[in-house]
Design an enzyme around this catalytic site. Structure first.
Site, PDB file in Angstrom:
ATOM      1  N   THR A 191       0.769  -1.341  -0.015  1.00 28.54           N
ATOM      2  CA  THR A 191      -0.013   0.068   0.015  1.00 28.54           C
ATOM      3  C   THR A 191       0.961   1.384  -0.192  1.00 28.54           C
ATOM      4  O   THR A 191       1.975   1.102   0.290  1.00 28.54           O
ATOM      5  CB  THR A 191      -0.883   0.120   1.349  1.00 28.54           C
ATOM      6  OG1 THR A 191      -0.085   0.100   2.312  1.00 28.54           O
ATOM      7  CG2 THR A 191      -1.769  -1.077   1.351  1.00 28.54           C
ATOM      8  N   GLU A 248      -5.876  -3.934  -1.256  1.00 30.30           N
ATOM      9  CA  GLU A 248      -6.091  -5.040  -0.360  1.00 30.30           C
ATOM     10  C   GLU A 248      -7.214  -5.841  -1.089  1.00 30.30           C
ATOM     11  O   GLU A 248      -7.487  -6.984  -0.693  1.00 30.30           O
ATOM     12  CB  GLU A 248      -6.562  -4.643   1.110  1.00 30.30           C
ATOM     13  CG  GLU A 248      -5.624  -4.139   2.053  1.00 30.30           C
ATOM     14  CD  GLU A 248      -5.339  -2.472   1.644  1.00 30.30           C
ATOM     15  OE1 GLU A 248      -5.558  -1.934   0.756  1.00 30.30           O
ATOM     16  OE2 GLU A 248      -4.889  -1.970   2.826  1.00 30.30           O
ATOM     17  N   LYS A 287     -15.424  16.979  10.350  1.00 27.14           N
ATOM     18  CA  LYS A 287     -16.386  16.680  11.282  1.00 27.14           C
ATOM     19  C   LYS A 287     -16.653  18.460  11.869  1.00 27.14           C
ATOM     20  O   LYS A 287     -15.737  18.857  12.494  1.00 27.14           O
ATOM     21  CB  LYS A 287     -16.002  15.995  12.442  1.00 27.14           C
ATOM     22  CG  LYS A 287     -16.391  14.701  12.199  1.00 27.14           C
ATOM     23  CD  LYS A 287     -16.380  13.883  13.687  1.00 27.14           C
ATOM     24  CE  LYS A 287     -16.994  12.553  13.493  1.00 27.14           C
ATOM     25  NZ  LYS A 287     -16.842  11.590  14.758  1.00 27.14           N
ATOM     26  N   TRP A 320     -21.030  15.719   9.848  1.00 27.69           N
ATOM     27  CA  TRP A 320     -20.005  15.109   8.823  1.00 27.69           C
ATOM     28  C   TRP A 320     -20.000  15.889   7.454  1.00 27.69           C
ATOM     29  O   TRP A 320     -21.327  15.999   7.128  1.00 27.69           O
ATOM     30  CB  TRP A 320     -19.824  13.464   8.739  1.00 27.69           C
ATOM     31  CG  TRP A 320     -19.687  12.820   9.919  1.00 27.69           C
ATOM     32  CD1 TRP A 320     -19.868  13.225  11.074  1.00 27.69           C
ATOM     33  CD2 TRP A 320     -18.742  11.654   9.999  1.00 27.69           C
ATOM     34  NE1 TRP A 320     -19.121  12.178  12.049  1.00 27.69           N
ATOM     35  CE2 TRP A 320     -18.796  11.286  11.189  1.00 27.69           C
ATOM     36  CE3 TRP A 320     -18.468  10.911   8.888  1.00 27.69           C
ATOM     37  CZ2 TRP A 320     -18.012   9.937  11.572  1.00 27.69           C
ATOM     38  CZ3 TRP A 320     -17.832   9.573   9.136  1.00 27.69           C
ATOM     39  CH2 TRP A 320     -17.584   9.452  10.523  1.00 27.69           C
TER      40      TRP A 320
END
Ligand code: AMP
Length: 547
Positions: free
Chosen positions: A185, A329, A438, A443
């Site tokens: 990654t 992944e 936030k 959100w």
């Protein structure tokens, strides 16, 4: 009672064997680092992959050994994909855009035995060679004529290594669950983590991306992966094209808009795939020249959210965008946005809103969103929470790492994305959990704010980040790059948000800059943007009509 069907292992070499028998003369065309265009068929590719397999054996590389590659999308790199995995060794594609110390870390962590490199990356390796502890030698992917003089120790020439070796022979039998490929990654925070793909996961994933409701790859297609072979195996395309008999076109290091359009036209490319930043460049070039690639029908957009303005731009050119979401992944395909009978019948505005979602999984992947307590949330399109995934090509743990909290007891992988899933199963990424803003306990999706900025006619690219705020916790700000020659003031862009989002979601500030930083895989580098522009504002900040 067992079924009585044959159980042939799903191996990577079996894909190439199939292509030799049924699509042997279908072309693989590459723009090379050396300059000329190279072309041959899958049968030639297989013959050279076998030569490579013999050579690797002689170098002492065998089952379970890891071999690194530092290379662009080109035919020799495809030979390595098949030749290395074909003998049961592991093909570790290294992203050359990582920081040098990250490259050193992953090569040492993987204990790469050899590194195969394009000419481009020889100078980079020369600097690192002394620190690469397990590497026995380096192979430069070129011919004798182009071999550079180099300080690399134990250096070999790729074409010399293959020359004169047998082009035939059976592949050794390899367990379908054996490791085949390794990719780390990009790790914007913390160390890169290794994802170790198996033969089985790779073959199943290649089948799934070929589905009509995925990338729709057929023997009538010519496919150009712009996404690099060092980024999640070019999203599996170099495995899927020989599987379906599609022509494969590889752009080498030539990724600018003009080079891509020229190559697409010369080779009749029908399908291409890459991250949004690449398409920004391509579209800018097409608008300058007013000449879109003549046969291009489908553009797969993934790796980051596809802005609606980009979909519109492609649609006006008669090109379909296929929006996909995935991760290293997940090999990488997780979900893909394709219409259904029901969604095709929706009015235009609802279809447009739906197109922004990342989509639904193909068979082989399951998804769910969970709340703070780990409870599964309903498929209602509004409840959002952590997105979890499981499936045949999802990593079950990281390479040479203790089990981590990313994997729960029930076998689900926590993606780190925050998402909703609607009643039709369409998933929408609200944000990366680290990037969500936030404000006053509510959100705000940075993706939503970026999409609006990009819809402004003067804006080429935009990033929305949180700025710490004494009163609201965080407030959004937007950093934008203008299109060449375009003018717009920060106030104009800020005013553009009016009526498009709730008042309290509008950015407090718009900053105009010349360019935005990107990660090694072409995503906006938000950690850097937060460092540069995310300094806390004073108490004075007061969003109108706050939640
Ligand atoms: P990587 O492993 O480098 O491919 O990064 C995976 C991450 O990229 C995902 O977890 C998402 O945060 C992001 N990503 C990939 N595709 C999309 C997409 N279509 N829309 C939004 N985010 C995406």
């Amino acid at each position: 009672m067992l079924g009585q069907m044959m159980t042939l292992p799903l191996t990577i070499a079996s894909v190439l064997d199939f292509a030799v028998r049924f699509h042997g003369d279908t072309e693989v065309v590459s723009k090379t680092v050396e300059g000329p265009v190279h072309r041959y068929g899958y049968a030639d590719l297989a013959a050279r992959a076998k030569q490579l397999a013999h050579a690797l054996g002689e170098l002492g590389v065998g089952e379970g050994d890891i071999v690194g590659t530092l290379a662009w999308n080109g035919y020799r790199h495809v030979e390595l994909y098949y030749g290395i995995s074909g003998i049961g060794a592991v093909c570790h594609t290294i992203n050359p855009r990582l920081f040098p110390d990250q490259i050193t870390y992953i090569v040492n962590h993987a204990e790469d035995r050899y590194i195969f490199t394009d000419l481009t990356f020889v100078p980079l390796l020369e600097k690192l060679a002394g620190q690469l502890t397990a590497v026995r030698g380096f192979v430069v992917m070129t011919d004798r004529q182009h071999m550079p003089s180099t300080t690399l120790p134990n250096v070999l020439c790729y074409e010399d290594l293959l020359a004169g070796r047998p082009t035939t022979g059976e592949w050794p039998s390899v367990d379908e669950n054996a490791a085949a490929a390794l990719c780390y990654t990009s790790g914007t925070t913390g160390r890169p983590r290794g994802v170790l793909y198996s033969h089985r996961s790779t073959v199943l994933h290649a089948m799934a991306i070929s589905f009509p409701d995925a990338f729709c790859l057929t023997a009538r297609d010519t496919v150009l992966p712009v996404v690099p072979m060092f980024h999640v195996n070019a999203w599996g395309i170099a495995y899927a094209t020989p599987m379906v008999g599609a022509k494969l076109v590889l752009p080498g290091p030539h990724l600018d808009g003009a080079s891509l359009v020229a190559l697409m036209d010369e080779e009749g490319v029908t399908t291409t795939a890459g991250v949004p930043t690449v398409w920004l460049n391509l579209l800018a070039h097409i608008h300058e020249t007013a000449r879109p690639p003549s046969r291009l029908r489908r553009v797969v957009v993934g790796g980051a959210a596809c802005p609606p303005a980009m979909m519109d731009a492609f649609q006006q050119l008669g090109i379909e965008t296929i929006h996909a979401w995935g991760m290293t992944e997940l090999s990488p395909l997780g979900v893909i946005n394709r219409p259904t009978v029901r969604t095709e019948a929706l009015p235009t505005d609802r279809r447009k809103a739906l197109a922004l979602k990342q989509g639904r999984p193909p068979f082989g992947i399951d998804i769910k969103v969970v709340g703070a307590g780990g409870e599964e949330l309903p498929f209602d399109g509004t409840s959002f929470g952590n997105l979890k995934v499981r499936g045949h090509w999802v990593c079950g743990g990281y390479f040479r790492q203790e089990p981590m909290a990313t994997h729960d007891q029930a076998g689900w992988f926590d993606t780190g994305d925050v998402a909703t899933i609607d009643s039709g199963g369409f998933m929408q990424v609200v944000d990366r959990s680290k990037d969500v803003i936030k404000s006053g306990g509510e959100w705000i999706s940075s993706i939503d704010l970026e999409n609006i900025a990009i819809a402004h006619p003067a804006v080429r690219e935009a990033a929305a980040i949180a700025r710490p705020d004494a009163k609201w916790g965080e407030r959004p700000i937007v950093i934008a790059v203008l299109k060449p020659g375009a003018t717009a003031s920060p106030e104009e862009i800020r005013a553009f948000y009016s009526g498009k989002v709730a008042k309290w979601c509008e950015p407090d500030e718009v900053v105009i800059v010349d360019s935005l930083p990107h990660t090694a895989t072409g995503k906006l580098l938000k950690t850097e943007l937060r460092r540069l522009y995310g300094q806390a504002a004073g108490l004075s900040s007061s969003p109108p009509n706050g939640p």
